[in-house]
Design a protein around this motif. Structure first.
Motif, mmCIF file in Angstrom:
data_model
loop_
_atom_site.group_PDB
_atom_site.id
_atom_site.type_symbol
_atom_site.label_atom_id
_atom_site.label_comp_id
_atom_site.label_asym_id
_atom_site.label_seq_id
_atom_site.Cartn_x
_atom_site.Cartn_y
_atom_site.Cartn_z
ATOM 1 N N ILE A 143 0.838 -1.203 0.000
ATOM 2 C CA ILE A 143 0.000 0.000 0.000
ATOM 3 C C ILE A 143 0.873 1.254 0.000
ATOM 4 C CG2 ILE A 143 -1.619 1.362 1.380
ATOM 5 C CD1 ILE A 143 -2.907 -1.263 2.247
ATOM 6 N N ALA A 144 1.924 1.245 0.825
ATOM 7 C CA ALA A 144 2.814 2.400 0.874
ATOM 8 C C ALA A 144 3.504 2.619 -0.468
ATOM 9 C CB ALA A 144 3.855 2.210 1.982
ATOM 10 N N ASN A 145 3.963 1.542 -1.102
ATOM 11 C CA ASN A 145 4.577 1.682 -2.421
ATOM 12 C C ASN A 145 3.573 2.186 -3.450
ATOM 13 O OD1 ASN A 145 7.293 0.887 -1.967
ATOM 14 N ND2 ASN A 145 6.652 -1.252 -1.833
ATOM 15 N N PHE A 146 2.345 1.703 -3.348
ATOM 16 C CA PHE A 146 1.308 2.163 -4.272
ATOM 17 C C PHE A 146 1.050 3.657 -4.104
ATOM 18 C CE2 PHE A 146 -3.048 3.026 -5.498
ATOM 19 C CZ PHE A 146 -3.153 2.385 -6.723
ATOM 20 N N ILE A 147 0.990 4.097 -2.857
ATOM 21 C CA ILE A 147 0.790 5.528 -2.605
ATOM 22 C C ILE A 147 1.938 6.329 -3.200
ATOM 23 C CG2 ILE A 147 0.712 7.272 -0.778
ATOM 24 C CD1 ILE A 147 -0.791 5.218 0.939
ATOM 25 N N THR A 148 3.161 5.816 -3.077
ATOM 26 C CA THR A 148 4.313 6.507 -3.647
ATOM 27 C C THR A 148 4.141 6.719 -5.137
ATOM 28 O OG1 THR A 148 5.804 5.579 -1.990
ATOM 29 C CG2 THR A 148 6.806 6.378 -4.021
ATOM 30 N N PHE A 149 3.695 5.688 -5.848
ATOM 31 C CA PHE A 149 3.610 5.761 -7.303
ATOM 32 C C PHE A 149 2.364 6.497 -7.783
ATOM 33 C CE2 PHE A 149 6.034 1.612 -6.811
ATOM 34 C CZ PHE A 149 7.262 2.219 -7.003
ATOM 35 N N GLN A 150 1.267 6.439 -7.016
ATOM 36 C CA GLN A 150 0.011 7.016 -7.480
ATOM 37 C C GLN A 150 -0.325 8.366 -6.853
ATOM 38 O OE1 GLN A 150 -1.799 5.883 -9.908
ATOM 39 N NE2 GLN A 150 -0.663 3.974 -10.216
ATOM 40 N N SER A 151 0.327 8.710 -5.740
ATOM 41 C CA SER A 151 -0.026 9.972 -5.088
ATOM 42 C C SER A 151 0.202 11.200 -5.970
ATOM 43 C CB SER A 151 0.743 10.124 -3.766
ATOM 44 O OG SER A 151 2.146 10.167 -3.986
ATOM 45 N N PRO A 152 1.233 11.244 -6.836
ATOM 46 C CA PRO A 152 1.359 12.423 -7.701
ATOM 47 C C PRO A 152 0.109 12.683 -8.538
ATOM 48 C CG PRO A 152 3.399 11.194 -7.735
ATOM 49 C CD PRO A 152 2.408 10.349 -6.983
ATOM 50 N N MET A 153 -0.504 11.613 -9.066
ATOM 51 C CA MET A 153 -1.719 11.797 -9.859
ATOM 52 C C MET A 153 -2.834 12.413 -9.026
ATOM 53 S SD MET A 153 -3.716 11.596 -12.393
ATOM 54 C CE MET A 153 -2.550 10.885 -13.531
ATOM 55 N N VAL A 154 -3.032 11.894 -7.820
ATOM 56 C CA VAL A 154 -4.100 12.406 -6.957
ATOM 57 C C VAL A 154 -3.822 13.853 -6.550
ATOM 58 C CG1 VAL A 154 -5.288 12.076 -4.753
ATOM 59 C CG2 VAL A 154 -4.621 10.082 -6.125
ATOM 60 N N VAL A 155 -2.585 14.146 -6.174
ATOM 61 C CA VAL A 155 -2.210 15.494 -5.760
ATOM 62 C C VAL A 155 -2.402 16.483 -6.900
ATOM 63 C CG1 VAL A 155 -0.241 16.940 -5.128
ATOM 64 C CG2 VAL A 155 -0.633 14.773 -3.942
ATOM 65 N N ILE A 156 -1.952 16.105 -8.085
ATOM 66 C CA ILE A 156 -2.065 17.000 -9.246
ATOM 67 C C ILE A 156 -3.521 17.243 -9.599
ATOM 68 C CG2 ILE A 156 -1.603 17.155 -11.738
ATOM 69 C CD1 ILE A 156 1.035 15.588 -11.088
ATOM 70 N N SER A 157 -4.331 16.181 -9.558
ATOM 71 C CA SER A 157 -5.752 16.344 -9.855
ATOM 72 C C SER A 157 -6.420 17.277 -8.851
ATOM 73 C CB SER A 157 -6.431 14.972 -9.849
ATOM 74 O OG SER A 157 -7.828 15.095 -9.954
ATOM 75 N N ARG A 158 -6.059 17.136 -7.583
ATOM 76 C CA ARG A 158 -6.719 17.928 -6.535
ATOM 77 C C ARG A 158 -6.275 19.386 -6.547
ATOM 78 N NH1 ARG A 158 -9.884 17.188 -2.325
ATOM 79 N NH2 ARG A 158 -9.631 18.407 -0.431
ATOM 80 N N PHE A 159 -4.983 19.640 -6.762
ATOM 81 C CA PHE A 159 -4.465 20.999 -6.675
ATOM 82 C C PHE A 159 -4.432 21.740 -8.018
ATOM 83 C CE2 PHE A 159 -1.897 19.615 -2.756
ATOM 84 C CZ PHE A 159 -2.930 20.009 -1.914
ATOM 85 N N LEU A 160 -4.260 20.995 -9.108
ATOM 86 C CA LEU A 160 -4.048 21.648 -10.402
ATOM 87 C C LEU A 160 -5.144 21.373 -11.419
ATOM 88 C CD1 LEU A 160 -0.198 20.978 -10.779
ATOM 89 C CD2 LEU A 160 -1.324 23.048 -9.949
ATOM 90 N N GLY A 161 -6.035 20.399 -11.154
ATOM 91 C CA GLY A 161 -7.158 20.155 -12.051
ATOM 92 C C GLY A 161 -6.936 18.981 -12.992
ATOM 93 N N LEU A 162 -8.032 18.587 -13.683
ATOM 94 C CA LEU A 162 -7.986 17.405 -14.541
ATOM 95 C C LEU A 162 -7.115 17.610 -15.780
ATOM 96 C CD1 LEU A 162 -11.626 15.937 -14.564
ATOM 97 C CD2 LEU A 162 -9.565 14.962 -13.548
ATOM 98 N N ALA A 163 -7.011 18.843 -16.278
ATOM 99 C CA ALA A 163 -6.187 19.071 -17.469
ATOM 100 C C ALA A 163 -4.721 18.757 -17.181
ATOM 101 C CB ALA A 163 -6.336 20.511 -17.955
ATOM 102 N N ASP A 164 -4.204 19.267 -16.057
ATOM 103 C CA ASP A 164 -2.824 18.956 -15.683
ATOM 104 C C ASP A 164 -2.682 17.483 -15.307
ATOM 105 O OD1 ASP A 164 -1.744 21.384 -16.201
ATOM 106 O OD2 ASP A 164 -1.679 22.088 -14.126
ATOM 107 N N ALA A 165 -3.717 16.911 -14.694
ATOM 108 C CA ALA A 165 -3.675 15.482 -14.390
ATOM 109 C C ALA A 165 -3.611 14.660 -15.671
ATOM 110 C CB ALA A 165 -4.900 15.075 -13.572
ATOM 111 N N GLY A 166 -4.311 15.128 -16.704
ATOM 112 C CA GLY A 166 -4.252 14.447 -17.991
ATOM 113 C C GLY A 166 -2.888 14.555 -18.640
#
Length: 492
Positions: A222-245
Motif C-alpha cells: 500500500i505504501a509503495n502504491f501511494i508513492t507511485f500514485q499519489s502524484p496523480m491524486v495530488v495533481i488532480s486535486r491541486f491543479l485540475g484534470l487538465a494537468d492530471a491528464g
C-alpha cells in the motif's frame, strides 16, 4: 517449487518475461501517442484518477494472500482454493463499496466528473483479483515462458481495441474498453497457463495462517502504491484534470520502458529470492547481478527519453501536448534516477526483510507525497515534477543503504557497481541533449532530431558500456552459453 532456481533459470525466465513485454513495446509506443492525439487531457485525467482508486482498492482486497501463497513449501489444494474465494469475496466487497461511495470519492480527488467512471470501473476489482491465485501458481512454478504469450495477446488486443474506438469517436470509452479487454483476456490466459479451476472448498485456518504474513506485506504494498500514485491524486486535486491528464499521458509514455523490463523482472525475482532466502552468498550474487542488468537496460531508455523529450513530445503527441514536454522529460529523469532500485522490492520481500521494506515504503510514500504536494500547491506541474526528481535522488541513496545493509554488503561495495550503468547513461544523455540544443534544434526537422538522437545515444552508450562494464558483459555471456540443467529439484 517444481523447478530449480539458479542464475541460469532466473536469467531464462527474465528473458521470457522481457520478451513478452518487449513484443508489446512497439504497439504501445504507437498507441499511446495516437490516443493522446484523439483524446483530451481531461479525458486522460478522469480515467487516470478513477484507475488509481480502483487499483488501490484491488490491492487492499487482495490482502497479499496470493504473494504468501508463492512462499508455501508445497501446493495444497484446499489452501489454494481458500485463498481464491477469500480474494474474490474481498474483491466484491471493495467493488460494492466503491460503487456506493463513488461520488464523494471522486469529489474528494478533485474529479467530480469522474464519478460515473468509478461506478463502472469498480468491476475491474474482482476481474483483477480473480486471477491472483492463478498467477501465484505460475510464479511458484517459474512458468513465465508459458505466460508470455497470453500477456502479449491481452496487451495487444486491448491496445488495438482502444485505438479503433478512439478513431470511431467513442472518446473516453476507448480507454475504459482497453482496461476491460486486457483484464478479461489476461484472466483467461492465467487460468489456462496455470491449469487452475476453482472448487467450492474453503478452510478458514489456512487463510488466517497466510494472513499473518500477507497483512505485513500488504502494508508495504500500500505504501509503495501511494508513492507511485499519489502524484496523480495530488495533481488532480491541486491543479485540475487538465494537468492530471498531461501528467497521465507523459507518465504512461515514460513508463513503457518500466513496463517492458521491471514488470517482467520483478515477477520472476520475487519467487527466485524466496527460494534463495537461506543461501546468503547465492542471494547476494543474484541481487548484484539483477540490479546491474536492470540498470544497464533501463537507464539508457529513461535518460535518453529525458534528452529527447522536447522533439519527442511534439512528434508523437502533437501540438496540443507540445507545451508538456518538460513534464515528460522530468518524469523520465525521475524514473531514471531509480533504475538501480528496480530489484530492491522483490529482494526485500523474497529474502524475509518485510519489516525493513514496510518502514522504508511508508517513509518514502510520505516524503514523495509531501514533496509533490508542495511543488503543486506553490507552483505548477513542472515544479511538482522537479520536487519528484529531488526526492528520487535522495531515495536512490537511502534505499540502496537499506537493501545493502539487509544483505550484509558494505554500502560502497554494493552501491557503486549498481549505479555505474546509470552514471554512464546520464553522461550519454547530456551529450545528446547538448548536441540537439546547440546544433540541431533550429536547423533540423523534429523527426530527424529524434532519429539522430537515438543513433548518437546508442553509439555513445555502447562505447561507454564496453569500457566500463566488461566484467558484467562477460558474466552475462557465460550465463547465456551455459547449458540448461537437465534435472529439477524441489526447494524447501
Amino acid at each position: 517449487m517444481s523447478q530449480q532456481v539458479n542464475a541460469t533459470s532466473v536469467t531464462r525466465n527474465v528473458g521470457w518475461s522481457v520478451l513478452s513485454k518487449t513484443s508489446t513495446f512497439g504497439l504501445k509506443f504507437v498507441t499511446v501517442p495516437i490516443l493522446a492525439r484523439l483524446l483530451t487531457p481531461e479525458e486522460f485525467g478522469a480515467v487516470a484518477v478513477a484507475l488509481a482508486v480502483v487499483q488501490f482498492l484491488a490491492m487492499i482486497g487482495g490482502a497479499g494472500l496470493a504473494s504468501a501463497l508463492i512462499l508455501e513449501p508445497k501446493e495444497d489444494e484446499e489452501t489454494i482454493h481458500s485463498v481464491f474465494w477469500a480474494n474474490l469475496a474481498l474483491a466484491c466487497l471493495m467493488a460494492a463499496g466503491l460503487y456506493i461511495w463513488a461520488e464523494p470519492l471522486a469529489d474528494w480527488f478533485g474529479a467530480a466528473d469522474a464519478a460515473y467512471l468509478l461506478h463502472l470501473m469498480c468491476l475491474l476489482i474482482p476481474l483483477q483479483l480473480a486471477g491472483d491465485v492463478a498467477y501465484a501458481l505460475v510464479a511458484r512454478r517459474m512458468q513465465f515462458s508459458k505466460d508470455a504469450l497470453w500477456s502479449m495477446i491481452s496487451e495487444s488486443v486491448a491496445a488495438i481495441a482502444a485505438v479503433i474506438m478512439a478513431l470511431a469517436g467513442f472518446g473516453i470509452w476507448a480507454l475504459v474498453t482497453q482496461l476491460f479487454v486486457s483484464g478479461v483476456i489476461r484472466l483467461a490466459g492465467l487460468f489456462f497457463v496455470s491449469r487452475y479451476l476453482p472448487r467450492l472448498r474453503f478452510r478458514p485456518r489456512a487463510v488466517a495462517r497466510l494472513a499473518r504474513y500477507s497483512l505485513g506485506l500488504m502494508g508495504s504494498e500500500i505504501a509503495n502504491f501511494i508513492t507511485f500514485q499519489s502524484p496523480m491524486v495530488v495533481i488532480s486535486r491541486f491543479l485540475g484534470l487538465a494537468d492530471a491528464g498531461a501528467y497521465s499521458a507523459a507518465n504512461r509514455f515514460s513508463s513503457i520502458p518500466n513496463q517492458v523490463v521491471l514488470s517482467a523482472v520483478m515477477g520472476v525475482l520475487f519467487p527466485a529470492f524466496s527460494a534463495m532466502m537461506h543461501d546468503r552468498e547465492r542471494r547476494s550474487q543474484a541481487l548484484m547481478l539483477s540490479t546491474q542488468v536492470t540498470t544497464l537496460l533501463l537507464a539508457p531508455m529513461m535518460f535518453g527519453l529525458w534528452a529527447l523529450a522536447e522533439p519527442s513530445m511534439l512528434l508523437l503527441f502533437g501540438p496540443q501536448w507540445a507545451a508538456a514536454w518538460p513534464v515528460l522529460g522530468l518524469l523520465a529523469l525521475s524514473k531514471g534516477l531509480l533504475t538501480p532500485c528496480s530489484t530492491f522490492i522483490p529482494y526485500l520481500k523474497g529474502s524475509g526483510h518485510g519489516g525493513a521494506l514496510f518502514w522504508w515504503a511508508v517513509g518514502r510514500a510520505v516524503v514523495t507525497t509531501g514533496a509533490v504536494a508542495y511543488g503543486a500547491y506553490n507552483g505548477s506541474l513542472v515544479e511538482a515534477m522537479v520536487a519528484l526528481c529531488i526526492v528520487n535522488a535522495l531515495v536512490l541513496v537511502g534505499y540502496s543503504w537499506v537493501v545493502f545493509r539487509a544483505d550484509g554488503t558494505p554500502f560502497l561495495v554494493g552501491f557503486y557497481p549498481s549505479i555505474r550503468p546509470m552514471l554512464t547513461a546520464a553522461l550519454m544523455a547530456i551529450v545528446v541533449r547538448y548536441t540537439l540544443d546547440n546544433y540541431l534544434a533550429l536547423h533540423v526537422h523534429t523527426v530527424l532530431q529524434v532519429g539522430f538522437g537515438i543513433v548518437l545515444g546508442g553509439v555513445i552508450y555502447a562505447a561507454l558500456v564496453l569500457l566500463t562494464e566488461r566484467p558484467l558483459l562477460r558474466k552475462l555471456l557465460e550465463l547465456v552459453r551455459r547449458p540448461k540443467p537437465q534435472t529439477a529439484a524441489s526447494l524447501p
